[in-house]
Design an enzyme around this catalytic site. Structure first.
Site, PDB file in Angstrom:
ATOM      1  N   LYS A  95      29.051  33.694  44.613  1.00 46.33           N
ATOM      2  CA  LYS A  95      29.699  33.184  43.404  1.00 46.33           C
ATOM      3  C   LYS A  95      29.786  31.659  43.438  1.00 46.33           C
ATOM      4  O   LYS A  95      29.611  30.979  42.421  1.00 46.33           O
ATOM      5  CB  LYS A  95      31.085  33.801  43.261  1.00 46.33           C
ATOM      6  CG  LYS A  95      31.088  35.254  42.810  1.00 46.33           C
ATOM      7  CD  LYS A  95      32.518  35.734  42.610  1.00 46.33           C
ATOM      8  CE  LYS A  95      32.538  37.123  41.973  1.00 46.33           C
ATOM      9  NZ  LYS A  95      31.934  38.138  42.821  1.00 46.33           N
TER      10      LYS A  95
ATOM     11  N   GLU B 283      40.019  29.757  41.276  1.00 45.23           N
ATOM     12  CA  GLU B 283      39.874  29.291  39.902  1.00 45.23           C
ATOM     13  C   GLU B 283      41.218  29.347  39.178  1.00 45.23           C
ATOM     14  O   GLU B 283      42.104  30.128  39.541  1.00 45.23           O
ATOM     15  CB  GLU B 283      38.881  30.170  39.134  1.00 45.23           C
ATOM     16  CG  GLU B 283      37.461  30.082  39.629  1.00 45.23           C
ATOM     17  CD  GLU B 283      36.524  30.982  38.855  1.00 45.23           C
ATOM     18  OE1 GLU B 283      35.318  30.710  38.884  1.00 45.23           O
ATOM     19  OE2 GLU B 283      36.999  31.940  38.221  1.00 45.23           O
TER      20      GLU B 283
ATOM     21  N   HIS C  74      41.591  44.528  38.121  1.00 44.19           N
ATOM     22  CA  HIS C  74      40.386  43.706  37.935  1.00 44.19           C
ATOM     23  C   HIS C  74      39.116  44.545  37.857  1.00 44.19           C
ATOM     24  O   HIS C  74      38.013  44.024  37.996  1.00 44.19           O
ATOM     25  CB  HIS C  74      40.254  42.669  39.053  1.00 44.19           C
ATOM     26  CG  HIS C  74      41.490  41.861  39.267  1.00 44.19           C
ATOM     27  ND1 HIS C  74      41.999  41.005  38.312  1.00 44.19           N
ATOM     28  CD2 HIS C  74      42.345  41.799  40.322  1.00 44.19           C
ATOM     29  CE1 HIS C  74      43.096  40.440  38.776  1.00 44.19           C
ATOM     30  NE2 HIS C  74      43.331  40.905  39.974  1.00 44.19           N
TER      31      HIS C  74
ATOM     32  N   ARG D 186      21.668  43.078  38.991  1.00 45.83           N
ATOM     33  CA  ARG D 186      21.426  44.523  38.980  1.00 45.83           C
ATOM     34  C   ARG D 186      21.776  45.053  37.599  1.00 45.83           C
ATOM     35  O   ARG D 186      22.351  44.343  36.769  1.00 45.83           O
ATOM     36  CB  ARG D 186      22.305  45.218  40.024  1.00 45.83           C
ATOM     37  CG  ARG D 186      23.796  44.884  39.862  1.00 45.83           C
ATOM     38  CD  ARG D 186      24.662  45.533  40.915  1.00 45.83           C
ATOM     39  NE  ARG D 186      26.005  44.989  40.939  1.00 45.83           N
ATOM     40  CZ  ARG D 186      27.011  45.366  40.165  1.00 45.83           C
ATOM     41  NH1 ARG D 186      26.801  46.305  39.258  1.00 45.83           N
ATOM     42  NH2 ARG D 186      28.208  44.829  40.266  1.00 45.83           N
TER      43      ARG D 186
END
Length: 672
Positions: free
Chosen positions: A116, A200, A235, A292
């Protein structure tokens, strides 16, 4: 085109891939572990190869075992599915080295987007807007803490190599950061073999919107529009729909163009998903790219009419994309609901056990139909602690969102599932919720609408109880309130229809639900039946037709009002499915429970499910406050924290880090 495909995955994923591959005329090979030798995906393929023990790291995450299975079976290509090794750069390279086609992007693209942090740096250079945060290599806890303080709370800690909600924590204050970081790193290391994280700013009322992209080896790349995946718990996505409600043509093109640019920047080939987070004012930020096909791809297939697994296989064989961007269009609206073995009323804690009954509404091929079920388990299968507890995906399509929502609510109400706790009733409440109906969506919807989505339990009605009793009477051999008539006279003593020589018959039942107990009586006087609850008695007519998997189709008339239901009796539980919901009642037999001891372990804390102890935070003699962390378990690829229920002192600790524990095992003794 290759002729033999090995599917390096399990459950509904493998079943979905096998269906398309076999339709294309390919020979399919399944792999399986000790835990799912008799699973549905094994039966769906032409042949199957055993690859190891039940834990993923001993089987589905073993690249060497997968490649050996491919060699044994003569497979020319490997489809990794949507999880496990699907985004593993080393596995993609190992397939190439072995001369086996990897159905996915080049390993260079996986490497570029697999982290990420690295992906965000790449997007930043390309001018794609990013959420403010830290995506660097310095992983010292004190440094990360200082970065979080500088960003400002709340912040989101995310596993750099993660996905599926694993290794992710929302931190509301500086004081909570250290514990959340340690937990996030443990879960990331366990799930992905990499504990690196990024931090973040946590956006308030954001929407999660993703773009499906596809590229071939000839340099063509298209986007197949967007999916809204905002409705989440822990999440992880619960509901997906396409197209995104409220999406304008201009923003759709802007997000689609950005997604294609991201794919081209890394030389992408195959199916991929570029995920964005969007604020209420329409601004959007790049989150990550999943290299994917994703679990939610069926809604894209439903609105475009294209089989994306077929596209994957053809692109992997070197064929070009079948259409250009100008050929793609949206027809109708599709919604997908993920059906899990879990208990929404207990923090969505996964449930394990055997599915004694599992019946879905009739469905047809997605190219022409409006209802589709992608399932990986059958009645009689066991939900184990080793894998994700997904039972199936239910996908519906309508001419517009409102029609799709209504069809989904009806389809959810038609499911009959017994044996494990599920989220089906919760999903139906979600479909009927005003905020969802009005497309007032964001990733905090479930928490925001908690009181509506988790209403207090209501007592069973007389009709629901009467439906349960009719099924219980049918199980005893009675079929209806009317005496059966035969053309040939039979011995009346042999007829199980409640007939008595003196004309009177009476039977008492005790049904419980939670803390409520219902003392009921059914009586027959001549041909007239009655139902009594406490002092109230009503005329009672009933009929029950036995079916498969312990089901009874029941019709009752109580006090002049009629009701119908499907009733499933499983052990001492009576499941009454009616009007789109289910009422679970427990039949209490005082004789069979006469020797039961009072429940409880005298101040002990027990395991909510089978799992492994990964952290112990206390020792005997420690004083703890209510809510303090005592230990952490890992089960079904997620961490579960066991906390002190009250203030007290730790007595004995019965397990150590690394120990496997069973469901209900006594973990810690406490003195309050």
């Amino acid at each position: 085109m290759f002729t033999t495909l090995l599917i390096a995955n399990r459950g509904e994923i493998a079943c979905r891939i096998a269906a398309t591959a076999r339709r294309m005329g390919l020979r399919t090979v399944a792999v399986y572990s000790d835990a799912d030798a008799n699973a549905r995906h094994v039966a769906a393929c032409d042949t199957a190869v055993h690859i190891g023990g039940p834990e993923p790291r001993a089987s589905y995450l073993r690249a060497d075992a997968i490649l050996e299975a491919a060699r044994q079976s003569g497979a020319q290509a490997v489809h990794p599915g949507y999880g496990f090794l699907s985004e593993n750069e080393s596995f993609a390279q190992a397939c190439a080295d072995a001369g086996i086609v990897f159905v996915g992007p080049p390993n260079s693209a996986i490497a570029a987007m697999g982290s990420k942090s690295a992906a965000k740096s790449l997007m930043e250079k390309a001018g794609v807007p990013l959420v403010p945060g830290y995506h660097g290599d310095n992983q010292e806890p004190e440094f990360l803490h200082s970065q979080a303080d500088a960003i400002g709370y709340p912040v989101l800690i995310k596993a750099s190599a993660g996905g599926g909600g694993k290794g992710m924590r929302i931190v509301e204050s500086s004081a909570a950061f250290a514990d959340a970081l340690a937990s996030c790193k443990r879960e990331a290391a366990s799930s992905f073999g990499d504990d690196k994280v990024l931090i973040e700013r946590y956006l308030l009322k954001p929407r999660h919107i993703e773009i499906q992209v596809f590229a071939d080896t000839q340099g063509h790349c298209v986007y197949l529009f967007e999916r809204d995946c905002s409705v989440q718990r822990r999440h992880q996505k619960v509901i997906e729909e396409a197209p995104a409600p409220g999406m304008t043509d201009e923003r759709r093109k802007a997000m689609g163009d950005a997604a294609v640019a991201a794919a081209r920047a890394v030389g992408y080939v195959g199916a991929g998903t570029v995920e964005f987070i969007a604020e209420p004012d329409g601004r959007f930020y790049f989150m990550e790219m999943n290299t994917r096909l994703q679990v939610e791809h069926p809604v894209t297939e439903m609105i475009t009419g294209h089989d994306l697994v077929e596209w994957q296989l053809r692109v992997a064989a070197g064929q070009p994309l079948p259409v250009s961007q100008e050929d793609l269009s949206i027809t109708g609206h599709a919604i997908e609901a993920r059906i899990y073995a879990e208990n929404p009323d207990n923090g969505f804690l996964p449930s394990i056990g055997t599915l004694s009954t599992l019946v879905f509404p009739p469905h047809v091929a997605f190219r022409n139909g409006d209802i589709r079920v992608d399932g990986g388990v059958r009645a009689g299968d066991t939900i184990t602690p080793y894998y994700d507890p997904m039972i199936a995906k239910l996908i519906v399509r309508g001419d517009d969102r409102e029609q799709a929502r209504a069809r989904m609510a009806q389809a959810l109400g038609d499911i009959r599932s017994v044996g494990v706790q599920t989220n089906i009733a919760f999903l139906r409440r979600l479909m009927l919720d005003d905020a969802f109906a009005q497309a007032d969506l964001d990733t905090g919807l479930i928490e925001r609408r908690h009181d509506t989505l988790f209403p207090p339990a209501s007592p069973a009605t007389d009709r629901q109880l009467a439906l349960a009793l009719a099924a219980l009477l049918a199980r005893q051999g009675l079929l209806a309130s009317e005496r059966r008539r035969h053309t040939v006279p039979l011995d009346p003593w042999s007829q199980a229809d409640g007939w008595r020589l003196a004309g009177a018959y009476q039977q008492a039942f005790t049904l419980t639900e939670g803390d409520s107990t219902h003392a009921l009586t059914v009586s027959r006087d001549g041909h007239a039946w009655s139902f009594a609850r406490q002092a109230d008695s009503h005329p009672f007519e009933w009929k029950a037709e036995p079916g498969t998997e312990g089901q009874y189709q029941v019709r009752v008339r109580l006090a002049g009002e009629e009701a119908r239901a499907t009733v499933v009796i499983h052990g001492e539980q009576v499941h009454v499915f009616s009007q789109g919901g289910v009422r679970v009642l427990q039949q209490h037999d005082p004789v069979s429970h006469a020797s039961d001891e009072a429940a409880g372990h005298g101040g002990s804390l027990t395991a909510p499910m089978p799992g492994k102890i990964i952290a112990v935070s206390v020792k005997p003699g420690d004083s703890v406050k209510a809510g303090d962390t005592l230990l952490v378990m890992e089960a079904m690829k997620m961490e579960h924290t066991i906390t002190a229920p009250v203030d007290g002192t730790i007595g004995e600790i019965f397990f150590e880090v690394g120990d496997q524990v069973g469901d209900g095992a006594e973990l810690i003794a406490m003195e309050s």
